[in-house]
Design a protein around this motif. Sequence first.
Motif, PDB file in Angstrom:
ATOM      1  N   ASN A   1      36.325  43.436  24.116  1.00  0.00           N
ATOM      2  CA  ASN A   1      36.043  42.233  23.327  1.00  0.00           C
ATOM      3  C   ASN A   1      34.553  42.106  23.028  1.00  0.00           C
ATOM      4  OD1 ASN A   1      38.568  41.076  25.291  1.00  0.00           O
ATOM      5  ND2 ASN A   1      38.733  40.738  23.090  1.00  0.00           N
ATOM      6  N   VAL A   2      33.710  42.483  23.995  1.00  0.00           N
ATOM      7  CA  VAL A   2      32.264  42.474  23.772  1.00  0.00           C
ATOM      8  C   VAL A   2      31.902  43.425  22.638  1.00  0.00           C
ATOM      9  CG1 VAL A   2      30.023  43.055  24.776  1.00  0.00           C
ATOM     10  CG2 VAL A   2      31.709  41.804  26.135  1.00  0.00           C
ATOM     11  N   ALA A   3      32.480  44.627  22.660  1.00  0.00           N
ATOM     12  CA  ALA A   3      32.210  45.602  21.604  1.00  0.00           C
ATOM     13  C   ALA A   3      32.683  45.089  20.250  1.00  0.00           C
ATOM     14  CB  ALA A   3      32.895  46.931  21.933  1.00  0.00           C
ATOM     15  N   PHE A   4      33.856  44.458  20.234  1.00  0.00           N
ATOM     16  CA  PHE A   4      34.394  43.896  18.995  1.00  0.00           C
ATOM     17  C   PHE A   4      33.462  42.809  18.477  1.00  0.00           C
ATOM     18  CE2 PHE A   4      38.603  44.600  17.054  1.00  0.00           C
ATOM     19  CZ  PHE A   4      38.519  43.743  15.967  1.00  0.00           C
ATOM     20  N   ALA A   5      32.933  41.973  19.373  1.00  0.00           N
ATOM     21  CA  ALA A   5      32.006  40.911  18.980  1.00  0.00           C
ATOM     22  C   ALA A   5      30.728  41.485  18.389  1.00  0.00           C
ATOM     23  CB  ALA A   5      31.685  40.025  20.176  1.00  0.00           C
ATOM     24  N   ILE A   6      30.244  42.573  18.966  1.00  0.00           N
ATOM     25  CA  ILE A   6      29.033  43.218  18.448  1.00  0.00           C
ATOM     26  C   ILE A   6      29.260  43.717  17.028  1.00  0.00           C
ATOM     27  CG2 ILE A   6      27.505  45.214  18.724  1.00  0.00           C
ATOM     28  CD1 ILE A   6      27.806  44.842  21.754  1.00  0.00           C
ATOM     29  N   VAL A   7      30.432  44.303  16.791  1.00  0.00           N
ATOM     30  CA  VAL A   7      30.753  44.795  15.447  1.00  0.00           C
ATOM     31  C   VAL A   7      30.823  43.631  14.453  1.00  0.00           C
ATOM     32  CG1 VAL A   7      32.547  45.894  14.037  1.00  0.00           C
ATOM     33  CG2 VAL A   7      31.936  46.856  16.270  1.00  0.00           C
ATOM     34  N   CYS A   8      31.476  42.542  14.858  1.00  0.00           N
ATOM     35  CA  CYS A   8      31.627  41.385  13.962  1.00  0.00           C
ATOM     36  C   CYS A   8      30.294  40.726  13.640  1.00  0.00           C
ATOM     37  CB  CYS A   8      32.563  40.348  14.594  1.00  0.00           C
ATOM     38  SG  CYS A   8      34.287  40.859  14.703  1.00  0.00           S
ATOM     39  N   THR A   9      29.391  40.717  14.611  1.00  0.00           N
ATOM     40  CA  THR A   9      28.109  40.039  14.413  1.00  0.00           C
ATOM     41  C   THR A   9      27.032  40.950  13.841  1.00  0.00           C
ATOM     42  OG1 THR A   9      27.454  40.503  16.715  1.00  0.00           O
ATOM     43  CG2 THR A   9      28.565  38.395  16.276  1.00  0.00           C
ATOM     44  N   ALA A  10      27.292  42.250  13.782  1.00  0.00           N
ATOM     45  CA  ALA A  10      26.273  43.201  13.324  1.00  0.00           C
ATOM     46  C   ALA A  10      25.669  42.838  11.974  1.00  0.00           C
ATOM     47  CB  ALA A  10      26.850  44.618  13.303  1.00  0.00           C
ATOM     48  N   PRO A  11      26.491  42.450  10.972  1.00  0.00           N
ATOM     49  CA  PRO A  11      25.868  42.096   9.686  1.00  0.00           C
ATOM     50  C   PRO A  11      24.890  40.928   9.790  1.00  0.00           C
ATOM     51  CG  PRO A  11      28.244  42.410   9.439  1.00  0.00           C
ATOM     52  CD  PRO A  11      27.958  42.377  10.907  1.00  0.00           C
TER      53      PRO A  11
ATOM     54  N   TYR B   1      32.180  33.762   6.829  1.00  0.00           N
ATOM     55  CA  TYR B   1      32.752  32.731   7.688  1.00  0.00           C
ATOM     56  C   TYR B   1      33.871  33.299   8.557  1.00  0.00           C
ATOM     57  CZ  TYR B   1      30.316  29.401   4.611  1.00  0.00           C
ATOM     58  OH  TYR B   1      29.382  28.696   3.892  1.00  0.00           O
ATOM     59  N   ALA B   2      34.699  34.155   7.951  1.00  0.00           N
ATOM     60  CA  ALA B   2      35.794  34.768   8.712  1.00  0.00           C
ATOM     61  C   ALA B   2      35.244  35.613   9.854  1.00  0.00           C
ATOM     62  CB  ALA B   2      36.666  35.613   7.782  1.00  0.00           C
ATOM     63  N   LEU B   3      34.207  36.420   9.574  1.00  0.00           N
ATOM     64  CA  LEU B   3      33.589  37.228  10.630  1.00  0.00           C
ATOM     65  C   LEU B   3      32.982  36.350  11.716  1.00  0.00           C
ATOM     66  CD1 LEU B   3      31.738  40.179   8.812  1.00  0.00           C
ATOM     67  CD2 LEU B   3      33.830  40.277  10.181  1.00  0.00           C
ATOM     68  N   ALA B   4      32.358  35.247  11.305  1.00  0.00           N
ATOM     69  CA  ALA B   4      31.733  34.353  12.283  1.00  0.00           C
ATOM     70  C   ALA B   4      32.783  33.753  13.211  1.00  0.00           C
ATOM     71  CB  ALA B   4      30.962  33.251  11.558  1.00  0.00           C
ATOM     72  N   PHE B   5      33.901  33.317  12.654  1.00  0.00           N
ATOM     73  CA  PHE B   5      34.960  32.741  13.488  1.00  0.00           C
ATOM     74  C   PHE B   5      35.593  33.806  14.375  1.00  0.00           C
ATOM     75  CE2 PHE B   5      39.477  31.075  13.755  1.00  0.00           C
ATOM     76  CZ  PHE B   5      39.197  30.194  14.783  1.00  0.00           C
ATOM     77  N   LEU B   6      35.791  35.002  13.820  1.00  0.00           N
ATOM     78  CA  LEU B   6      36.349  36.091  14.621  1.00  0.00           C
ATOM     79  C   LEU B   6      35.405  36.453  15.763  1.00  0.00           C
ATOM     80  CD1 LEU B   6      38.627  38.157  14.983  1.00  0.00           C
ATOM     81  CD2 LEU B   6      37.444  39.640  13.343  1.00  0.00           C
ATOM     82  N   ALA B   7      34.109  36.436  15.498  1.00  0.00           N
ATOM     83  CA  ALA B   7      33.135  36.698  16.562  1.00  0.00           C
ATOM     84  C   ALA B   7      33.217  35.642  17.649  1.00  0.00           C
ATOM     85  CB  ALA B   7      31.723  36.748  15.972  1.00  0.00           C
ATOM     86  N   LEU B   8      33.387  34.382  17.240  1.00  0.00           N
ATOM     87  CA  LEU B   8      33.541  33.310  18.225  1.00  0.00           C
ATOM     88  C   LEU B   8      34.740  33.571  19.129  1.00  0.00           C
ATOM     89  CD1 LEU B   8      33.147  29.522  17.733  1.00  0.00           C
ATOM     90  CD2 LEU B   8      35.285  30.381  18.661  1.00  0.00           C
ATOM     91  N   LEU B   9      35.844  34.019  18.544  1.00  0.00           N
ATOM     92  CA  LEU B   9      37.042  34.304  19.341  1.00  0.00           C
ATOM     93  C   LEU B   9      36.781  35.433  20.333  1.00  0.00           C
ATOM     94  CD1 LEU B   9      39.832  34.156  16.589  1.00  0.00           C
ATOM     95  CD2 LEU B   9      39.130  32.351  18.180  1.00  0.00           C
TER      96      LEU B   9
ATOM     97  N   ALA C   1      25.419  29.017  21.772  1.00  0.00           N
ATOM     98  CA  ALA C   1      24.102  29.525  22.135  1.00  0.00           C
ATOM     99  C   ALA C   1      24.098  31.057  22.089  1.00  0.00           C
ATOM    100  CB  ALA C   1      23.699  29.032  23.519  1.00  0.00           C
ATOM    101  N   LEU C   2      25.164  31.667  22.616  1.00  0.00           N
ATOM    102  CA  LEU C   2      25.282  33.129  22.560  1.00  0.00           C
ATOM    103  C   LEU C   2      25.380  33.612  21.113  1.00  0.00           C
ATOM    104  CD1 LEU C   2      27.804  33.774  25.488  1.00  0.00           C
ATOM    105  CD2 LEU C   2      25.407  34.449  25.400  1.00  0.00           C
ATOM    106  N   LEU C   3      26.165  32.918  20.297  1.00  0.00           N
ATOM    107  CA  LEU C   3      26.323  33.324  18.898  1.00  0.00           C
ATOM    108  C   LEU C   3      25.010  33.182  18.130  1.00  0.00           C
ATOM    109  CD1 LEU C   3      29.845  31.835  18.045  1.00  0.00           C
ATOM    110  CD2 LEU C   3      29.233  34.248  18.310  1.00  0.00           C
ATOM    111  N   ARG C   4      24.256  32.143  18.427  1.00  0.00           N
ATOM    112  CA  ARG C   4      22.954  31.995  17.762  1.00  0.00           C
ATOM    113  C   ARG C   4      22.039  33.174  18.105  1.00  0.00           C
ATOM    114  NH1 ARG C   4      23.709  26.492  18.984  1.00  0.00           N
ATOM    115  NH2 ARG C   4      22.478  26.681  20.912  1.00  0.00           N
ATOM    116  N   GLY C   5      22.141  33.645  19.338  1.00  0.00           N
ATOM    117  CA  GLY C   5      21.368  34.818  19.723  1.00  0.00           C
ATOM    118  C   GLY C   5      21.779  36.062  18.960  1.00  0.00           C
ATOM    119  N   LEU C   6      22.996  36.050  18.439  1.00  0.00           N
ATOM    120  CA  LEU C   6      23.507  37.171  17.652  1.00  0.00           C
ATOM    121  C   LEU C   6      23.417  36.900  16.153  1.00  0.00           C
ATOM    122  CD1 LEU C   6      26.647  37.986  19.832  1.00  0.00           C
ATOM    123  CD2 LEU C   6      24.577  39.380  19.621  1.00  0.00           C
ATOM    124  N   GLY C   7      22.731  35.828  15.792  1.00  0.00           N
ATOM    125  CA  GLY C   7      22.478  35.576  14.385  1.00  0.00           C
ATOM    126  C   GLY C   7      23.468  34.684  13.682  1.00  0.00           C
ATOM    127  N   ILE C   8      24.426  34.115  14.413  1.00  0.00           N
ATOM    128  CA  ILE C   8      25.459  33.286  13.794  1.00  0.00           C
ATOM    129  C   ILE C   8      25.226  31.830  14.161  1.00  0.00           C
ATOM    130  CG2 ILE C   8      27.924  32.774  13.651  1.00  0.00           C
ATOM    131  CD1 ILE C   8      28.517  35.661  14.195  1.00  0.00           C
TER     132      ILE C   8
END
Length: 264
Positions: free
Chosen positions: A136-146, A161-169, A232-239
Motif C-alpha cells: 500500500n505504501v508503494a501504491f501511495a508513492i505511485v499515486c502521489t508521484a505526479p 482528484y481521483a489520484l489524490a483520493f486514491l492516495a488517501l485510501l 499531514a502525510l499527504l501534504r508532505g507528498l504534495g497533495i
Amino acid sequence: MTTAIKRSDRRISPVFLAIAAATTAAGWATWTGFAENTGLAVFLFVTGAWVVSLCLHEYAHARTALHSGDISVGAKGYLTLNPLKYTHALLSIVLPVVFVIMGGIGLPGGAVFIERARIRGRWRHSLISAVGPLTNVAFAIVCTAPFWLDALSGVPLSFRYALAFLALLQVTAALLNFLPVPGLDGYGVIEPWLSRKIRRQVEPFAPFGLLAIFAVLWIPAVNIAFFDAIHALLRGLGIGEPASFCGQSLYRFWQADSPVCVSR
C-alpha cells in the motif's frame, strides 16, 4: 511431499485481468471526459484501482510466504491475483470497498491463509506480515508521484482528484494495517517476538481487531485526529486537502448535496 509449483498456480487470473482492464478503461474515461457522468468514471476508476491494490497486497503476503517455505500458497490460488481465491473474500474485498463507499477510508482487509508451521525464523514471519501494508505504501508513492514530482501539467483536474483520493485510501490502509492490533498486519510483525503466553492470551481477540478499529474511528475526536495525521502525510507528498476532498466528492457522485468541484 512435492515442492513443485504448477505453472497454472502462478498464472494471472482472468478475473484480475478483467478488473485491471475495467480500471484502465475507467481511468481513460476520467482523463478524457469521455463519460457523461465524470463522477461515475471516478467511482469506477478509484474502486477498480482500490481492488487491484487489495489483490497486490494479498499477493505480496503469499509470494513472500512461498519464498519463506510455505509452498501451499500455490495450490490455494493465492499467486494468481484472483480475489475470489482468498480465504475470506468478504473481508478481503467486499468490506474494504464498502468502507470506502461509506466513509472514504481505506480499511485493510483479510486474508490469505499462511501455513506458519512451514516457515522457520521470526524475521521471515514478520516480513510476511509487513509486505502487505508496504505494498500500500508503494501504491501511495505511485499515486502521489505526479504531485511531488511537480508533473501535473496537462493532467485533467478530475484525474488529479481521483489520484489524490486514491492516495488517501492507500495511506490510510497502510497506516491502519501497521497498527499492532490483533488481526492486522502490524500485530503480525511483532507477534513472532512475543512470548507464547502473550500470544495465547491475545489470539481470541484477533477476529475482532478490524471491527474494533472501525468502531473506534466512529468516535469523532479520534476520527478528526486520525484524518489530521493522514492529511499531514499527504501534504508532505504534495497533495493538499482540497484535492483529496474533491476526489471523494466526485467519487460519491450519487450524493446530491456533495460539494461541487471543477472537474475539467
